[in-house]
Design a protein around this motif. Sequence first.
Motif, mmCIF file in Angstrom:
data_model
loop_
_atom_site.group_PDB
_atom_site.id
_atom_site.type_symbol
_atom_site.label_atom_id
_atom_site.label_comp_id
_atom_site.label_asym_id
_atom_site.label_seq_id
_atom_site.Cartn_x
_atom_site.Cartn_y
_atom_site.Cartn_z
ATOM 1 N N PHE A 1 0.831 -1.208 0.000
ATOM 2 C CA PHE A 1 0.000 0.000 0.000
ATOM 3 C C PHE A 1 0.864 1.256 0.000
ATOM 4 N N LEU A 2 1.936 1.224 0.790
ATOM 5 C CA LEU A 2 2.835 2.385 0.843
ATOM 6 C C LEU A 2 3.479 2.638 -0.513
ATOM 7 N N VAL A 3 3.887 1.570 -1.170
ATOM 8 C CA VAL A 3 4.515 1.702 -2.494
ATOM 9 C C VAL A 3 3.513 2.224 -3.515
ATOM 10 N N ALA A 4 2.248 1.818 -3.368
ATOM 11 C CA ALA A 4 1.221 2.229 -4.322
ATOM 12 C C ALA A 4 0.716 3.645 -4.069
ATOM 13 N N PHE A 5 1.144 4.259 -2.958
ATOM 14 C CA PHE A 5 0.638 5.591 -2.608
ATOM 15 C C PHE A 5 0.982 6.628 -3.670
ATOM 16 N N HIS A 6 2.198 6.560 -4.189
ATOM 17 C CA HIS A 6 2.631 7.565 -5.168
ATOM 18 C C HIS A 6 2.983 6.873 -6.478
ATOM 19 N N SER A 7 2.521 7.430 -7.573
ATOM 20 C CA SER A 7 2.876 6.900 -8.888
ATOM 21 C C SER A 7 3.638 7.961 -9.673
ATOM 22 N N PHE A 8 4.556 7.484 -10.532
ATOM 23 C CA PHE A 8 5.344 8.388 -11.371
ATOM 24 C C PHE A 8 4.510 8.790 -12.589
ATOM 25 N N ASN A 9 5.132 9.527 -13.504
ATOM 26 C CA ASN A 9 4.398 9.881 -14.713
ATOM 27 C C ASN A 9 4.153 8.621 -15.547
ATOM 28 N N TYR A 10 3.267 8.749 -16.491
ATOM 29 C CA TYR A 10 2.782 7.586 -17.242
ATOM 30 C C TYR A 10 3.912 6.788 -17.888
ATOM 31 N N PHE A 11 4.829 7.445 -18.581
ATOM 32 C CA PHE A 11 5.886 6.740 -19.305
ATOM 33 C C PHE A 11 6.888 6.092 -18.356
ATOM 34 N N ALA A 12 7.156 6.747 -17.224
ATOM 35 C CA ALA A 12 8.048 6.149 -16.220
ATOM 36 C C ALA A 12 7.416 4.884 -15.641
ATOM 37 N N GLU A 13 6.119 4.948 -15.373
ATOM 38 C CA GLU A 13 5.414 3.778 -14.843
ATOM 39 C C GLU A 13 5.403 2.650 -15.864
ATOM 40 N N LEU A 14 5.183 2.983 -17.127
ATOM 41 C CA LEU A 14 5.163 1.971 -18.182
ATOM 42 C C LEU A 14 6.527 1.294 -18.297
ATOM 43 N N PHE A 15 7.591 2.076 -18.213
ATOM 44 C CA PHE A 15 8.955 1.527 -18.282
ATOM 45 C C PHE A 15 9.241 0.624 -17.087
ATOM 46 N N LEU A 16 8.908 1.096 -15.885
ATOM 47 C CA LEU A 16 9.172 0.313 -14.677
ATOM 48 C C LEU A 16 8.390 -0.999 -14.662
ATOM 49 N N LEU A 17 7.130 -0.919 -15.034
ATOM 50 C CA LEU A 17 6.297 -2.126 -15.056
ATOM 51 C C LEU A 17 6.800 -3.136 -16.079
ATOM 52 N N THR A 18 7.274 -2.635 -17.216
ATOM 53 C CA THR A 18 7.808 -3.524 -18.254
ATOM 54 C C THR A 18 9.056 -4.239 -17.746
ATOM 55 N N VAL A 19 9.960 -3.470 -17.112
ATOM 56 C CA VAL A 19 11.199 -4.048 -16.579
ATOM 57 C C VAL A 19 10.894 -5.078 -15.497
ATOM 58 N N ILE A 20 10.005 -4.721 -14.568
ATOM 59 C CA ILE A 20 9.641 -5.632 -13.475
ATOM 60 C C ILE A 20 8.989 -6.897 -14.012
ATOM 61 N N SER A 21 8.111 -6.748 -14.994
ATOM 62 C CA SER A 21 7.436 -7.909 -15.591
ATOM 63 C C SER A 21 8.427 -8.841 -16.272
ATOM 64 N N LEU A 22 9.375 -8.271 -17.007
ATOM 65 C CA LEU A 22 10.387 -9.076 -17.678
ATOM 66 C C LEU A 22 11.259 -9.822 -16.676
ATOM 67 N N LEU A 23 11.674 -9.127 -15.617
ATOM 68 C CA LEU A 23 12.500 -9.761 -14.579
ATOM 69 C C LEU A 23 11.732 -10.874 -13.876
ATOM 70 N N ALA A 24 10.461 -10.610 -13.590
ATOM 71 C CA ALA A 24 9.634 -11.618 -12.926
ATOM 72 C C ALA A 24 9.454 -12.848 -13.807
ATOM 73 N N CYS A 25 9.218 -12.625 -15.106
ATOM 74 C CA CYS A 25 9.064 -13.743 -16.047
ATOM 75 C C CYS A 25 10.356 -14.560 -16.157
ATOM 76 N N CYS A 26 11.479 -13.858 -16.236
ATOM 77 C CA CYS A 26 12.774 -14.544 -16.309
ATOM 78 C C CYS A 26 13.028 -15.368 -15.050
ATOM 79 N N ASN A 27 12.628 -14.811 -13.916
ATOM 80 C CA ASN A 27 12.799 -15.516 -12.641
ATOM 81 C C ASN A 27 11.979 -16.798 -12.610
ATOM 82 N N VAL A 28 10.743 -16.721 -13.132
ATOM 83 C CA VAL A 28 9.867 -17.897 -13.154
ATOM 84 C C VAL A 28 10.408 -18.952 -14.117
ATOM 85 N N VAL A 29 10.847 -18.514 -15.302
ATOM 86 C CA VAL A 29 11.355 -19.443 -16.320
ATOM 87 C C VAL A 29 12.589 -20.188 -15.821
#
Length: 284
Positions: free
Chosen positions: A118-146
């Motif tokens: 909840f604390l992490v979700a309190f503040h969001s960056f601008n749209y493009f920064a959020e899109l970049f961060l989410l993409t990086v996190i998703s890729l890392l998470a997928c690689c971790n699972v694979v």
Amino acid sequence: MDIFNNRELASATLIILLFSWASYKSKDVISGLTLVVKSLFKKAIIITIISLALYISIIVYGLHIIDVWNTGQIKNTVLWFTFVGFVQLLNTTNIKDPSLYLKTSLKDQVKIIVLVQFLVAFHSFNYFAELFLLTVISLLACCNVVSQNKPEYKQAKKLCEYLLAIIGILAFSYSLFIIYQESGKFFSINNLRNFIVPMLLSVALLPYTYCFYYFLAYERAFVKTHIYTSSPHLQRYAKIESFIAFRGKVDLIHQWLLHTCTSEFESKETIRRSIYAFKQSTVS
């Protein structure tokens, strides 16, 4: 005031992009989605969704009376219903021990990770920064699972875990810094509602899930009554009589139906004798 924040918009964009890419690569994605949509319009699913919606509406009304829920929570409630409530209900079929499930679910609601998220979700960056961060996190998470069960990718798995941990720590630290700067905005009644309403809805869902689990369990057990007799009257009688005789214990009802046969469903008397014989055999 925007309905969705930049993180939610970026998440929706990423999902749409991934779906578009997957659809381009394989036509099975569209056909699979079509089947999912069609299954949602089946009578059993529609009844389940309506009953869940009515139950949650009653909970929401109760929270509204005690001034915990207000119209500002409509978005959070809809998102919770779609991505948490309904999904949790679908996962009821995977529950093996309902008592353990309830205890685990309650513990999950009070874990410190819930507050951290909840604390992490309190503040969001601008749209493009959020899109970049989410993409990086998703890729890392997928690689971790694979790389999870592949020894040759052990180093890659460790690297992904370290990077995810670093991103998490940085995001949490930055959120604490923003909260310090905007303490008045964070420590507010509306923000408290944003934190507590989804949690209360998840806890309130547990009794419904518990009842739904037993409903499915009885349905799976009683389905054999339709095999042994085509008479709705005898089917109904077998269900009621066995429920009373075995005191509602699903496992005993299921065992009895596994060991019975068609001839034992010819009349009420034969059903009663079948139940009595099974009870005697289990006692001895």
